[in-house]
Structures are given as structure tokens and as C-alpha cells.
Design a protein around this motif. Structure first.
Motif, short mmCIF file in Angstrom:
data_model
loop_
_atom_site.label_atom_id
_atom_site.label_comp_id
_atom_site.label_asym_id
_atom_site.label_seq_id
_atom_site.Cartn_x
_atom_site.Cartn_y
_atom_site.Cartn_z
N VAL A 1 0.83 -1.20 0.00
CA VAL A 1 0.00 0.00 0.00
C VAL A 1 0.87 1.25 0.00
CG1 VAL A 1 -1.64 1.34 1.39
CG2 VAL A 1 -2.01 -1.09 1.05
N GLN A 2 1.94 1.25 0.81
CA GLN A 2 2.82 2.42 0.87
C GLN A 2 3.51 2.69 -0.47
OE1 GLN A 2 5.12 1.14 4.26
NE2 GLN A 2 4.55 3.00 5.37
N THR A 3 3.96 1.64 -1.11
CA THR A 3 4.76 1.84 -2.32
C THR A 3 3.92 1.96 -3.58
OG1 THR A 3 5.08 -0.54 -2.53
CG2 THR A 3 6.79 0.71 -1.38
N VAL A 4 2.92 1.12 -3.72
CA VAL A 4 2.15 1.09 -4.96
C VAL A 4 0.88 1.91 -4.86
CG1 VAL A 4 0.94 -0.42 -6.59
CG2 VAL A 4 3.10 -1.17 -5.57
N MET A 5 0.07 1.62 -3.86
CA MET A 5 -1.24 2.26 -3.79
C MET A 5 -1.15 3.76 -3.53
SD MET A 5 -3.11 -0.21 -4.59
CE MET A 5 -4.73 0.43 -4.32
N LEU A 6 -0.25 4.18 -2.66
CA LEU A 6 -0.13 5.62 -2.41
C LEU A 6 0.44 6.34 -3.62
CD1 LEU A 6 0.94 5.92 1.34
CD2 LEU A 6 -1.29 6.30 0.30
N THR A 7 1.31 5.67 -4.36
CA THR A 7 1.82 6.27 -5.60
C THR A 7 0.69 6.43 -6.61
OG1 THR A 7 3.97 5.23 -5.23
CG2 THR A 7 3.51 5.99 -7.46
N LEU A 8 -0.14 5.42 -6.73
CA LEU A 8 -1.29 5.51 -7.64
C LEU A 8 -2.28 6.58 -7.17
CD1 LEU A 8 -1.93 1.72 -8.39
CD2 LEU A 8 -0.92 3.45 -9.91
N ALA A 9 -2.48 6.66 -5.86
CA ALA A 9 -3.37 7.69 -5.33
C ALA A 9 -2.81 9.08 -5.62
CB ALA A 9 -3.56 7.50 -3.82
N TRP A 10 -1.51 9.24 -5.47
CA TRP A 10 -0.86 10.52 -5.76
C TRP A 10 -1.13 10.93 -7.21
CZ3 TRP A 10 1.52 14.39 -3.25
CH2 TRP A 10 2.29 15.27 -3.99
N ARG A 11 -0.99 9.98 -8.12
CA ARG A 11 -1.21 10.27 -9.54
C ARG A 11 -2.69 10.52 -9.84
NH1 ARG A 11 2.72 5.56 -11.74
NH2 ARG A 11 4.68 6.59 -11.22
N ASP A 12 -3.55 9.80 -9.13
CA ASP A 12 -4.98 9.90 -9.37
C ASP A 12 -5.54 11.26 -8.95
OD1 ASP A 12 -7.38 8.69 -10.31
OD2 ASP A 12 -8.01 8.44 -8.22
N ILE A 13 -4.93 11.86 -7.94
CA ILE A 13 -5.43 13.15 -7.45
C ILE A 13 -4.52 14.30 -7.88
CG2 ILE A 13 -6.73 12.18 -5.52
CD1 ILE A 13 -4.41 12.91 -3.67
N ASP A 14 -3.93 14.17 -9.07
CA ASP A 14 -2.98 15.18 -9.53
C ASP A 14 -3.64 16.52 -9.84
OD1 ASP A 14 -4.29 14.39 -11.80
OD2 ASP A 14 -2.49 14.07 -13.00
N ASP A 15 -4.97 16.56 -9.93
CA ASP A 15 -5.65 17.83 -10.17
C ASP A 15 -5.89 18.62 -8.89
OD1 ASP A 15 -7.36 15.78 -9.40
OD2 ASP A 15 -9.11 16.71 -10.34
N ILE A 16 -5.58 18.02 -7.75
CA ILE A 16 -5.76 18.68 -6.46
C ILE A 16 -4.48 19.44 -6.14
CG2 ILE A 16 -6.08 18.25 -3.99
CD1 ILE A 16 -7.75 15.82 -4.79
N PRO A 17 -4.61 20.65 -5.60
CA PRO A 17 -3.41 21.44 -5.28
C PRO A 17 -2.47 20.70 -4.32
CG PRO A 17 -5.40 22.75 -5.02
CD PRO A 17 -5.84 21.36 -5.28
N LEU A 18 -1.17 20.94 -4.50
CA LEU A 18 -0.16 20.28 -3.67
C LEU A 18 -0.35 20.57 -2.18
CD1 LEU A 18 3.14 20.68 -5.73
CD2 LEU A 18 1.85 18.60 -5.28
N ALA A 19 -0.86 21.75 -1.86
CA ALA A 19 -1.05 22.12 -0.45
C ALA A 19 -2.04 21.19 0.25
CB ALA A 19 -1.54 23.56 -0.34
N ILE A 20 -2.87 20.52 -0.52
CA ILE A 20 -3.82 19.55 0.07
C ILE A 20 -3.36 18.13 -0.23
CG2 ILE A 20 -6.19 18.73 0.04
CD1 ILE A 20 -7.01 21.60 -0.66
N ARG A 21 -2.87 17.91 -1.43
CA ARG A 21 -2.48 16.57 -1.85
C ARG A 21 -1.35 16.02 -0.97
NH1 ARG A 21 -0.19 15.04 -7.73
NH2 ARG A 21 0.20 17.27 -7.67
#
Length: 168
Positions: free
Chosen positions: A23-43
Motif C-alpha cells: 500500500v505504501q509503495t504502490v497504492m499511495l503512488t497511484l493515489a498521488w497520480r490519481d489526485i494530480d488535479d488537487i493542489p499540492l497544499a492539500i495533496r
């Protein structure tokens, strides 16, 4: 405790640890990419909070692993067990605080990105969950007090046995 129960629990912990690393390596990376339209201050805070929650769960798993080793050796009723129990209590309280942080991040996300307010019920549910997690930490704290009492009783029994051995 039976040896096969300890082994089964260690298998469950090992699988959970492997899953958490996934989850730490794969899922969070995918989540990071999935929410790329959200500002960094929240992401960034959202992903970091998830990561820290997983780390806290991993710390708990390692401490339980160590305590199981002490159970297997018959040394769990000693003062060395307290450090692991104390770490578990701290990690559970940390998870509770991180869940509250999630509620705050969710409210900011909806307000800043979507322009909507988060339904109060959602924040209340998350807050209630954080309260339940804190309650689990308090239960473990009570269990720690029981462990302390058992350690004292074990020491008393050892002292009485040595006195009895001297008398005999």
C-alpha cells in the motif's frame, strides 16, 4: 499460549506487513497520480497522513511480534514488555490524531477544490472514528496496568518461593 496460535498470529502479522508495504509503495503512488488535479497544499498532507497511519500500524505490528516472542519464551511478565506496550499505546493515539487530521484535510479539500462544504455528518463520523481509536488506546492502557499487576504478582511469587525454599 499454544505454539501454533503464536505461529498463526505471526503469519497474519507478516502478511499484514507485506500488504502495508504494498500500500505504501504502490497504492499511495497511484493515489498521488490519481489526485494530480488537487493542489499540492492539500495533496501532500493527505498522502503523508495516509503514509504515517500505515507506519503507525507497522510499528504496532512489530511490537506485537516482539511481544509474541516474549510469550513464546515465557518472559512476557517482565519489565521489558512495557516498552513495547507503551509504543503500541503511543502509536494508537497517533493514529487517532491522524484520523482527525484526515477530517480536517477532507474539509479543506471540499471547500478549496470543489467549492462545497463537507456535510457535518461526514466530519462527525470521522471524528467518532477517531474517538473510537483513542478508546482502543485506552483499553490497551488498561491492559498495560493488568500486565504491571501480573509482573508484580510474579515477582512476589518468586520471592515467596525463594523464602519457602530457604525454610525447607
Amino acid at each position: 499460549m499454544k505454539s501454533h496460535v503464536i505461529t498463526a498470529l505471526r503469519v497474519v502479522i507478516a502478511l499484514a506487513l507485506l500488504g502495508s508495504v504494498f500500500v505504501q509503495t504502490v497504492m499511495l503512488t497511484l493515489a498521488w497520480r490519481d489526485i494530480d488535479d488537487i493542489p499540492l497544499a492539500i495533496r501532500i498532507p493527505v498522502i503523508v497522513i495516509f503514509f504515517l497511519e500505515i507506519v503507525a500500524l507497522q510499528v504496532i505490528a512489530v511490537c506485537i511480534w516482539k511481544l509474541l516472542g516474549m510469550v513464546r519464551k515465557g518472559t512476557v511478565f517482565s519489565s521489558s514488555a512495557f516498552k513495547y506496550v507503551d509504543i503500541v499505546i503511543g502509536a494508537i493515539f497517533a493514529i487517532s490524531a491522524l484520523v482527525v487530521s484526515h477530517a480536517i484535510a477532507l474539509a479543506r479539500l471540499n471547500h478549496l477544490v470543489l467549492g462545497d462544504e463537507v456535510a457535518p455528518g461526514v466530519i462527525a463520523l470521522i471524528g467518532g472514528f477517531a474517538l473510537v481509536v483513542a478508546g482502543v488506546a485506552l483499553v490497551v492502557l488498561v491492559m498495560r496496568a493488568l500486565l504491571a499487576q501480573a509482573v508484580r504478582r510474579d515477582a512476589e511469587a518468586t520471592a515467596y518461593k525463594s523464602e519457602l525454599d530457604e525454610v525447607i
